[in-house]
Design a protein around this motif. Structure first.
Motif, PDB file in Angstrom:
ATOM      1  N   THR A 268      22.587   0.402   5.206  1.00 14.71           N
ATOM      2  CA  THR A 268      22.985   0.608   6.601  1.00 14.71           C
ATOM      3  C   THR A 268      22.045   1.581   7.307  1.00 14.71           C
ATOM      4  O   THR A 268      21.877   1.511   8.530  1.00 14.71           O
ATOM      5  N   GLY A 269      21.412   2.474   6.541  1.00 11.73           N
ATOM      6  CA  GLY A 269      20.525   3.465   7.121  1.00 11.73           C
ATOM      7  C   GLY A 269      19.292   2.892   7.792  1.00 11.73           C
ATOM      8  O   GLY A 269      18.672   3.564   8.637  1.00 11.73           O
ATOM      9  N   ILE A 270      18.925   1.661   7.471  1.00 13.55           N
ATOM     10  CA  ILE A 270      17.728   1.078   8.070  1.00 13.55           C
ATOM     11  C   ILE A 270      18.040   0.277   9.340  1.00 13.55           C
ATOM     12  O   ILE A 270      17.135  -0.046  10.114  1.00 13.55           O
ATOM     13  N   LEU A 271      19.305   0.010   9.591  1.00 15.12           N
ATOM     14  CA  LEU A 271      19.672  -0.806  10.745  1.00 15.12           C
ATOM     15  C   LEU A 271      19.294  -0.169  12.086  1.00 15.12           C
ATOM     16  O   LEU A 271      18.834  -0.876  12.992  1.00 15.12           O
ATOM     17  N   PRO A 272      19.472   1.162  12.267  1.00 11.04           N
ATOM     18  CA  PRO A 272      19.042   1.756  13.539  1.00 11.04           C
ATOM     19  C   PRO A 272      17.538   1.627  13.778  1.00 11.04           C
ATOM     20  O   PRO A 272      17.089   1.593  14.928  1.00 11.04           O
ATOM     21  N   VAL A 273      16.764   1.559  12.709  1.00  5.14           N
ATOM     22  CA  VAL A 273      15.312   1.377  12.850  1.00  5.14           C
ATOM     23  C   VAL A 273      14.999  -0.077  13.188  1.00  5.14           C
ATOM     24  O   VAL A 273      14.146  -0.363  14.026  1.00  5.14           O
ATOM     25  N   ALA A 274      15.719  -0.990  12.553  1.00  3.95           N
ATOM     26  CA  ALA A 274      15.516  -2.422  12.814  1.00  3.95           C
ATOM     27  C   ALA A 274      15.901  -2.773  14.243  1.00  3.95           C
ATOM     28  O   ALA A 274      15.238  -3.569  14.911  1.00  3.95           O
TER      29      ALA A 274
ATOM     30  N   THR B  18      17.164  -4.830  16.285  1.00  4.21           N
ATOM     31  CA  THR B  18      17.526  -6.202  16.657  1.00  4.21           C
ATOM     32  C   THR B  18      17.446  -7.129  15.448  1.00  4.21           C
ATOM     33  O   THR B  18      16.966  -6.748  14.378  1.00  4.21           O
ATOM     34  N   ASP B  19      17.872  -8.372  15.646  1.00  7.95           N
ATOM     35  CA  ASP B  19      17.744  -9.360  14.581  1.00  7.95           C
ATOM     36  C   ASP B  19      16.273  -9.583  14.218  1.00  7.95           C
ATOM     37  O   ASP B  19      15.947  -9.801  13.051  1.00  7.95           O
ATOM     38  N   ALA B  20      15.393  -9.519  15.209  1.00 10.33           N
ATOM     39  CA  ALA B  20      13.969  -9.686  14.938  1.00 10.33           C
ATOM     40  C   ALA B  20      13.445  -8.524  14.090  1.00 10.33           C
ATOM     41  O   ALA B  20      12.580  -8.713  13.222  1.00 10.33           O
ATOM     42  N   GLY B  21      13.965  -7.336  14.329  1.00 14.02           N
ATOM     43  CA  GLY B  21      13.593  -6.188  13.505  1.00 14.02           C
ATOM     44  C   GLY B  21      14.056  -6.370  12.072  1.00 14.02           C
ATOM     45  O   GLY B  21      13.338  -6.055  11.115  1.00 14.02           O
ATOM     46  N   ILE B  22      15.282  -6.883  11.921  1.00  7.27           N
ATOM     47  CA  ILE B  22      15.792  -7.190  10.583  1.00  7.27           C
ATOM     48  C   ILE B  22      14.908  -8.245   9.928  1.00  7.27           C
ATOM     49  O   ILE B  22      14.581  -8.158   8.740  1.00  7.27           O
TER      50      ILE B  22
ATOM     51  N   ALA C 233      11.742  -8.802  10.432  1.00 10.18           N
ATOM     52  CA  ALA C 233      10.460  -8.220  10.034  1.00 10.18           C
ATOM     53  C   ALA C 233      10.583  -7.543   8.675  1.00 10.18           C
ATOM     54  O   ALA C 233       9.707  -7.677   7.811  1.00 10.18           O
ATOM     55  N   ILE C 234      11.683  -6.830   8.485  1.00 10.29           N
ATOM     56  CA  ILE C 234      11.931  -6.179   7.199  1.00 10.29           C
ATOM     57  C   ILE C 234      12.222  -7.217   6.130  1.00 10.29           C
ATOM     58  O   ILE C 234      11.667  -7.181   5.023  1.00 10.29           O
ATOM     59  N   MET C 235      13.079  -8.162   6.461  1.00 11.57           N
ATOM     60  CA  MET C 235      13.487  -9.206   5.513  1.00 11.57           C
ATOM     61  C   MET C 235      12.281 -10.026   5.069  1.00 11.57           C
ATOM     62  O   MET C 235      12.113 -10.319   3.877  1.00 11.57           O
ATOM     63  N   GLY C 236      11.435 -10.410   6.036  1.00  4.86           N
ATOM     64  CA  GLY C 236      10.264 -11.206   5.699  1.00  4.86           C
ATOM     65  C   GLY C 236       9.361 -10.483   4.723  1.00  4.86           C
ATOM     66  O   GLY C 236       8.855 -11.077   3.762  1.00  4.86           O
ATOM     67  N   HIS C 237       9.154  -9.197   4.956  1.00  2.00           N
ATOM     68  CA  HIS C 237       8.308  -8.398   4.075  1.00  2.00           C
ATOM     69  C   HIS C 237       8.888  -8.320   2.668  1.00  2.00           C
ATOM     70  O   HIS C 237       8.171  -8.518   1.676  1.00  2.00           O
ATOM     71  N   GLU C 238      10.179  -8.035   2.563  1.00  2.32           N
ATOM     72  CA  GLU C 238      10.797  -7.886   1.242  1.00  2.32           C
ATOM     73  C   GLU C 238      10.855  -9.218   0.497  1.00  2.32           C
ATOM     74  O   GLU C 238      10.595  -9.275  -0.715  1.00  2.32           O
ATOM     75  N   VAL C 239      11.176 -10.280   1.202  1.00  7.59           N
ATOM     76  CA  VAL C 239      11.207 -11.602   0.576  1.00  7.59           C
ATOM     77  C   VAL C 239       9.810 -11.996   0.102  1.00  7.59           C
ATOM     78  O   VAL C 239       9.639 -12.617  -0.958  1.00  7.59           O
ATOM     79  N   ALA C 240       8.793 -11.611   0.876  1.00  2.12           N
ATOM     80  CA  ALA C 240       7.412 -11.935   0.503  1.00  2.12           C
ATOM     81  C   ALA C 240       7.051 -11.351  -0.854  1.00  2.12           C
ATOM     82  O   ALA C 240       6.326 -11.970  -1.638  1.00  2.12           O
ATOM     83  N   HIS C 241       7.534 -10.148  -1.145  1.00  2.00           N
ATOM     84  CA  HIS C 241       7.283  -9.544  -2.457  1.00  2.00           C
ATOM     85  C   HIS C 241       7.790 -10.466  -3.571  1.00  2.00           C
ATOM     86  O   HIS C 241       7.110 -10.666  -4.582  1.00  2.00           O
ATOM     87  N   ALA C 242       8.976 -11.002  -3.376  1.00  2.00           N
ATOM     88  CA  ALA C 242       9.568 -11.868  -4.402  1.00  2.00           C
ATOM     89  C   ALA C 242       8.812 -13.193  -4.493  1.00  2.00           C
ATOM     90  O   ALA C 242       8.506 -13.667  -5.594  1.00  2.00           O
ATOM     91  N   LEU C 243       8.492 -13.786  -3.350  1.00  2.00           N
ATOM     92  CA  LEU C 243       7.831 -15.092  -3.350  1.00  2.00           C
ATOM     93  C   LEU C 243       6.443 -15.029  -3.981  1.00  2.00           C
ATOM     94  O   LEU C 243       6.006 -15.980  -4.632  1.00  2.00           O
ATOM     95  N   ALA C 244       5.741 -13.922  -3.779  1.00  2.00           N
ATOM     96  CA  ALA C 244       4.394 -13.761  -4.323  1.00  2.00           C
ATOM     97  C   ALA C 244       4.411 -13.188  -5.742  1.00  2.00           C
ATOM     98  O   ALA C 244       3.361 -12.892  -6.300  1.00  2.00           O
ATOM     99  N   ASN C 245       5.617 -13.038  -6.308  1.00  2.00           N
ATOM    100  CA  ASN C 245       5.770 -12.559  -7.691  1.00  2.00           C
ATOM    101  C   ASN C 245       5.155 -11.183  -7.908  1.00  2.00           C
ATOM    102  O   ASN C 245       4.558 -10.911  -8.956  1.00  2.00           O
TER     103      ASN C 245
END
Length: 271
Positions: A118-124, A126-130, A132-144
């Motif tokens: 929850t602490g990162i939501l004020p930084v995010a 908007t949904d687009a901010g979420i 941006a964070i989500m895309g980055h974290e998912v990318a770590h998993a997809l690229a192994n």
């Protein structure tokens, strides 16, 4: 066998024993631990984590995390299928959870297990901010990246062990351990980690654009992140690139992300 020969042998064996293909770069990467081994452990650790922390359920914020997460996962599937990696996500078990914690963080474990604090939501904001964070974290998993870090750690430990076996003089062995520990981290492991972060930024901004979120939000997110969580650690000693570098790089990546999204018929974005 001399230390130099042992090191060469360890690196050669490691490269022969396991490799995987990064679907976003086409390059071969280290994979001494297979996803068949890694995913079940990841899933169990994720379940254990959720049991030990306060998971937020049913709120608007929790729903936003899930909705954005599903759009990013769908964007990843579209991208991978279009680039010849059909079935790449067959073993992923996507989950998206919001956890009540003031920490400014989010992460995605191998296999698609995601947590936002929850602490990162004020930084995010908007949904687009979420996204941006989500895309980055998912990318770590997809690229192994987790798989690669574990593999690199095994090689690092193997070389250290080889050095301690090959060097019989105690004083020389102590010097080796001291200099190798610092040298392998600053000269290899930390740059390796920073390269993963930069790659996750490049992949993540494309995923968020394909998902319909304005990629221009990504550098703006990091401007806010710099204000909330400034770092005084020099980049050379950090696992992450300097925030100023990330902002500059992401800004430069925005046009390409929009161009990639256009290939999928996405020409308008929410922010």
């Amino acid at each position: 066998m001399k230390l130099k020969s042992v090191v060469k042998l360890l690196v050669f064996v490691s490269m022969c024993c396991g490799c995987a293909t990064n679907p976003f770069t086409g390059k071969q990467t280290m994979a001494l631990v297979s996803n068949d081994q890694l995913f079940p452990v990841s899933f169990q650790q994720y379940n254990d984590f959720l049991k030990e922390h306060k998971v937020v359920e049913g709120t608007e914020d929790a729903k936003r995390i899930e909705q954005v997460g599903k759009r990013i996962a769908k964007a990843a599937e579209r991208y991978l299928n279009a680039n010849g990696y059909i079935g790449y996500l067959k073993d992923y078990k996507w989950e998206y959870h919001l956890v009540d914690d003031k920490t400014v963080n989010a992460w995605c474990m191998p296999g698609g297990k995601i947590v936002f604090y929850t602490g990162i939501l004020p930084v995010a904001k908007t949904d687009a901010g979420i996204a941006a964070i989500m895309g980055h974290e998912v990318a770590h998993a997809l690229a192994n990246h987790g798989q690669q870090r574990m593999s690199a750690a095994y090689i690092q430990q193997g070389i250290a062990l080889a050095g301690n076996v090959a060097i019989t003089d105690e004083q020389s062995r102590d010097l080796f351990n001291e200099y190798y520990g610092v040298g392998s981290n600053v000269g290899a492991m930390l740059p390796f980690s920073r390269s993963h972060e930069a790659e996750a930024d490049r992949i993540g901004i494309v995923l968020m654009a394909i998902a319909g979120y304005d990629p221009a939000v990504a550098p703006e997110l990091w401007k806010r992140m710099e204000t909330v969580s400034p770092s005084s650690t020099p980049e050379i000693l950090s696992t992450h690139p300097a925030t100023s570098s990330r902002i500059s790089n992401l800004t430069a990546l925005v046009p390409n992300a929009r161009a990639e999204a256009k290939k999928f018929g996405v020409t308008s974005f929410s922010n």
